[in-house]
Write an enzyme that holds these catalytic residues in place. Sequence first.
Site, PDB file in Angstrom:
ATOM      1  N   SER A 291     -38.019   6.729   5.510  1.00 20.04           N
ATOM      2  CA  SER A 291     -38.344   5.598   6.376  1.00 20.04           C
ATOM      3  C   SER A 291     -37.882   4.287   5.755  1.00 20.04           C
ATOM      4  O   SER A 291     -37.906   3.256   6.425  1.00 20.04           O
ATOM      5  CB  SER A 291     -39.842   5.546   6.672  1.00 20.04           C
ATOM      6  OG  SER A 291     -40.585   5.792   5.538  1.00 20.04           O
TER       7      SER A 291
ATOM      8  N   HIS B  54     -35.559  10.232  11.594  1.00 21.32           N
ATOM      9  CA  HIS B  54     -36.834   9.631  11.215  1.00 21.32           C
ATOM     10  C   HIS B  54     -37.941   9.945  12.219  1.00 21.32           C
ATOM     11  O   HIS B  54     -37.944   9.425  13.335  1.00 21.32           O
ATOM     12  CB  HIS B  54     -36.649   8.107  11.073  1.00 21.32           C
ATOM     13  CG  HIS B  54     -37.856   7.405  10.549  1.00 21.32           C
ATOM     14  ND1 HIS B  54     -38.213   6.142  10.926  1.00 21.32           N
ATOM     15  CD2 HIS B  54     -38.808   7.804   9.659  1.00 21.32           C
ATOM     16  CE1 HIS B  54     -39.320   5.789  10.308  1.00 21.32           C
ATOM     17  NE2 HIS B  54     -39.701   6.779   9.528  1.00 21.32           N
TER      18      HIS B  54
ATOM     19  N   GLU C 209     -36.155   8.582  15.532  1.00 19.80           N
ATOM     20  CA  GLU C 209     -34.958   7.747  15.342  1.00 19.80           C
ATOM     21  C   GLU C 209     -33.841   8.594  14.731  1.00 19.80           C
ATOM     22  O   GLU C 209     -34.042   9.242  13.697  1.00 19.80           O
ATOM     23  CB  GLU C 209     -35.284   6.575  14.411  1.00 19.80           C
ATOM     24  CG  GLU C 209     -36.276   5.601  15.028  1.00 19.80           C
ATOM     25  CD  GLU C 209     -36.711   4.483  14.080  1.00 19.80           C
ATOM     26  OE1 GLU C 209     -37.083   3.419  14.575  1.00 19.80           O
ATOM     27  OE2 GLU C 209     -36.693   4.683  12.853  1.00 19.80           O
TER      28      GLU C 209
ATOM     29  N   ASN D 220     -39.695   0.106  12.434  1.00 19.56           N
ATOM     30  CA  ASN D 220     -40.233  -0.672  11.316  1.00 19.56           C
ATOM     31  C   ASN D 220     -39.593  -2.052  11.204  1.00 19.56           C
ATOM     32  O   ASN D 220     -40.109  -2.925  10.510  1.00 19.56           O
ATOM     33  CB  ASN D 220     -40.086   0.097   9.995  1.00 19.56           C
ATOM     34  CG  ASN D 220     -41.121   1.200   9.900  1.00 19.56           C
ATOM     35  OD1 ASN D 220     -42.170   1.136  10.548  1.00 19.56           O
ATOM     36  ND2 ASN D 220     -40.820   2.228   9.142  1.00 19.56           N
TER      37      ASN D 220
HETATM   38  P1  NAI Z   1     -46.039  14.502   1.210  1.00 24.13           P
HETATM   39  O1  NAI Z   1     -46.345  14.000  -0.154  1.00 24.13           O
HETATM   40  O2  NAI Z   1     -47.150  14.913   2.108  1.00 24.13           O
HETATM   41  O3  NAI Z   1     -45.046  15.755   1.076  1.00 24.13           O
HETATM   42  C1  NAI Z   1     -43.908  15.749   0.276  1.00 24.13           C
HETATM   43  C2  NAI Z   1     -43.638  17.193  -0.153  1.00 24.13           C
HETATM   44  O4  NAI Z   1     -42.350  17.249  -0.758  1.00 24.13           O
HETATM   45  C3  NAI Z   1     -44.639  17.719  -1.171  1.00 24.13           C
HETATM   46  O5  NAI Z   1     -45.135  18.960  -0.728  1.00 24.13           O
HETATM   47  C4  NAI Z   1     -43.800  17.867  -2.444  1.00 24.13           C
HETATM   48  O6  NAI Z   1     -44.207  18.975  -3.247  1.00 24.13           O
HETATM   49  C5  NAI Z   1     -42.425  18.084  -1.894  1.00 24.13           C
HETATM   50  N1  NAI Z   1     -41.337  17.714  -2.779  1.00 24.13           N
HETATM   51  C6  NAI Z   1     -41.257  16.624  -3.577  1.00 24.13           C
HETATM   52  N2  NAI Z   1     -40.063  16.626  -4.220  1.00 24.13           N
HETATM   53  C7  NAI Z   1     -39.395  17.733  -3.815  1.00 24.13           C
HETATM   54  C8  NAI Z   1     -38.107  18.277  -4.101  1.00 24.13           C
HETATM   55  N3  NAI Z   1     -37.289  17.665  -4.947  1.00 24.13           N
HETATM   56  N4  NAI Z   1     -37.740  19.406  -3.475  1.00 24.13           N
HETATM   57  C9  NAI Z   1     -38.555  20.032  -2.626  1.00 24.13           C
HETATM   58  N5  NAI Z   1     -39.800  19.568  -2.307  1.00 24.13           N
HETATM   59  C10 NAI Z   1     -40.196  18.427  -2.900  1.00 24.13           C
HETATM   60  O7  NAI Z   1     -45.127  13.373   1.877  1.00 24.13           O
HETATM   61  P2  NAI Z   1     -44.907  13.077   3.444  1.00 24.13           P
HETATM   62  O8  NAI Z   1     -45.917  12.114   3.895  1.00 24.13           O
HETATM   63  O9  NAI Z   1     -44.759  14.365   4.151  1.00 24.13           O
HETATM   64  O10 NAI Z   1     -43.527  12.285   3.413  1.00 24.13           O
HETATM   65  C11 NAI Z   1     -42.318  12.916   3.064  1.00 24.13           C
HETATM   66  C12 NAI Z   1     -41.133  12.046   3.400  1.00 24.13           C
HETATM   67  O11 NAI Z   1     -41.182  11.647   4.758  1.00 24.13           O
HETATM   68  C13 NAI Z   1     -40.977  10.755   2.602  1.00 24.13           C
HETATM   69  O12 NAI Z   1     -39.607  10.580   2.297  1.00 24.13           O
HETATM   70  C14 NAI Z   1     -41.403   9.652   3.530  1.00 24.13           C
HETATM   71  O13 NAI Z   1     -40.773   8.427   3.388  1.00 24.13           O
HETATM   72  C15 NAI Z   1     -40.989  10.245   4.872  1.00 24.13           C
HETATM   73  N6  NAI Z   1     -41.844   9.728   5.947  1.00 24.13           N
HETATM   74  C16 NAI Z   1     -43.197   9.718   5.804  1.00 24.13           C
HETATM   75  C17 NAI Z   1     -44.004   9.250   6.826  1.00 24.13           C
HETATM   76  C18 NAI Z   1     -45.496   9.249   6.669  1.00 24.13           C
HETATM   77  O14 NAI Z   1     -46.170   8.576   7.483  1.00 24.13           O
HETATM   78  N7  NAI Z   1     -46.052   9.972   5.721  1.00 24.13           N
HETATM   79  C19 NAI Z   1     -43.430   8.735   8.086  1.00 24.13           C
HETATM   80  C20 NAI Z   1     -41.994   8.860   8.160  1.00 24.13           C
HETATM   81  C21 NAI Z   1     -41.245   9.306   7.112  1.00 24.13           C
END
Ligand code: NAI
Length: 515
Positions: A124, A145, A157, A195
């Site tokens: 994001s 996104h 997006e 955003n």
């Molecule tokens: P989260 O922390 O819930 O999940 C991330 C997952 O990725 C974890 O299970 C972690 O173990 C895993 N992970 C980390 N590094 C890794 C790697 N190198 N290879 C494989 N798995 C790996 O995070 P969330 O909230 O799901 O967000 C994830 C992504 O989505 C971020 O880049 C964030 O910017 C994007 N995003 C998040 C939003 C939100 O509201 N949480 C909204 C839109 C985008």
Amino acid sequence: MAAVPHGFNEVGIVGTGAMGQGIAQMSAQAGAIVHLFDVSTGAAQAAHANLLAMWAKLQAKGKITPEQATSFATHVVVATDIESLASCDLVIEAIVERLDVKQQLFVQLEGIVDSQCVLVTNTSSLAITSVAAALSRPERFAGYHFFNPVPLMRVVEVIAGLKTNAGVCARLSNFTSAMGHIPVQAQDTPGFIVNHAGRGYGTEALRIVSESVADFCTIDRILRDQMGFRLGPFELMDLTALDVSHPVMESVYNQYYQEPRYRPSVITAQRLAGGVLGKKVGAGFYAYEGNVPNGAVITPPEPPVPNVRNMPPVWVSPKAARRPELYQLLKDLGADIETGQTPSEQALIVVAPLGLDVTTLAAVERLDATRVIGIDMMLSDASVKRRVLATNPATRDDMRDAAHALFATDGKAVSVIRDSGGFVTQRVVAVVVNIAADMCQQGICSPQDLDVAVHLGLGYPLGPLAMGDAIGPTNVLEILFNLQTVYGDPRYRPSPWLRRRGALGLSLTHLESRS
Ligand code: NAI
């Protein structure tokens, strides 16, 4: 675009946290075989179990059929290692938000998947072009996104990096439609669409507070009751939490090299430093009672309507916005209306500025400022649930109270604020419309996609451009010019896109064929 088949039969999800899980659900429901992969031990298995439990729940509620539940469940598999994603046509990354880690992952994936596989990031805040810079084939890479929670937030997006092949974005859009979501196309710019367009609402509300015009709760009430926003800006910041929203404000501002339109506020910087983050910690702009993080908000009571025995006669400035409607309103409220060229010695003097403050009107029209009150008539009185009045520094208390009581006669809510160019609603809405207009000027997305994305992604009652049309582009332009006069701040300079349409009285939403 509908003619382009998406061709995504096998989809890999890397990172199965909150976002990855939601995207996996939608991908399986769109008919793809979904491979779940996560570096954290047991995370992909846990996501798999969550998905099965969720589909069982949806079936129990009658939202999906037993056949659908079984079919979706058989579409999802846990990948034991990243090499298992070799057969995927599309890999969606939703891992930690770090450029180096994301680049490393995609470089690794390039060595695993075949040359036709599309690779996308759910970032994001990172530039798509920056992530793609590490890849040997950036043309098959894009931003994709989603918003949280993915199944409920229907807009997605699709972002083209500098080198992304347009066909890749068309296929992603079609896959989004197959999920039952709505794709919007964005250029790779800070904040993408949602955003970026969301930068006006909170920052302008914070500026109003920083001028001591009104308190947080009054501003929330005004924007809900006048413009129909579901949540006021401070309620929204309390829900999102300042550790999320303040860094986004700073990031978009700095990525645009300190563009004044996006300027953040010291108020949120200080609250973030002090840990007053919002609902999740039980303390934000509002106080909360009960269990953290699910405490109930404590809303301050409305200031009482003053009891006024001797109501003065009322004189309305000839330059008031919506003057005939204001006269009719005063008549309906039972006011003793003066119709002379100038007000009598006793009269309450009412002005209705667009963008200017009450003080400026009192001075320019040579009125007795001690008796001058402003009312925001930008919107029709019939369409608002709250009237907003503003004093100037010289307004007498008895005149302020008389105006408050008079405009509350029919039981409609009234807020009395201190002087402000454009009250609350005018300046917040004008800033929101102006940012959207400038996004159109920059060609970040189409006007249609902008309105759809903001309406669905931020829950605004209307898209910003439709909001501009509802108020009248010429009025929005007048408000911005006058805000610039009052504040001398380039923040309010109208975008050329709006200036041209406002000057010619053209609609902001029906101009597809024009530049
Ligand atoms: P989260 O922390 O819930 O999940 C991330 C997952 O990725 C974890 O299970 C972690 O173990 C895993 N992970 C980390 N590094 C890794 C790697 N190198 N290879 C494989 N798995 C790996 O995070 P969330 O909230 O799901 O967000 C994830 C992504 O989505 C971020 O880049 C964030 O910017 C994007 N995003 C998040 C939003 C939100 O509201 N949480 C909204 C839109 C985008």
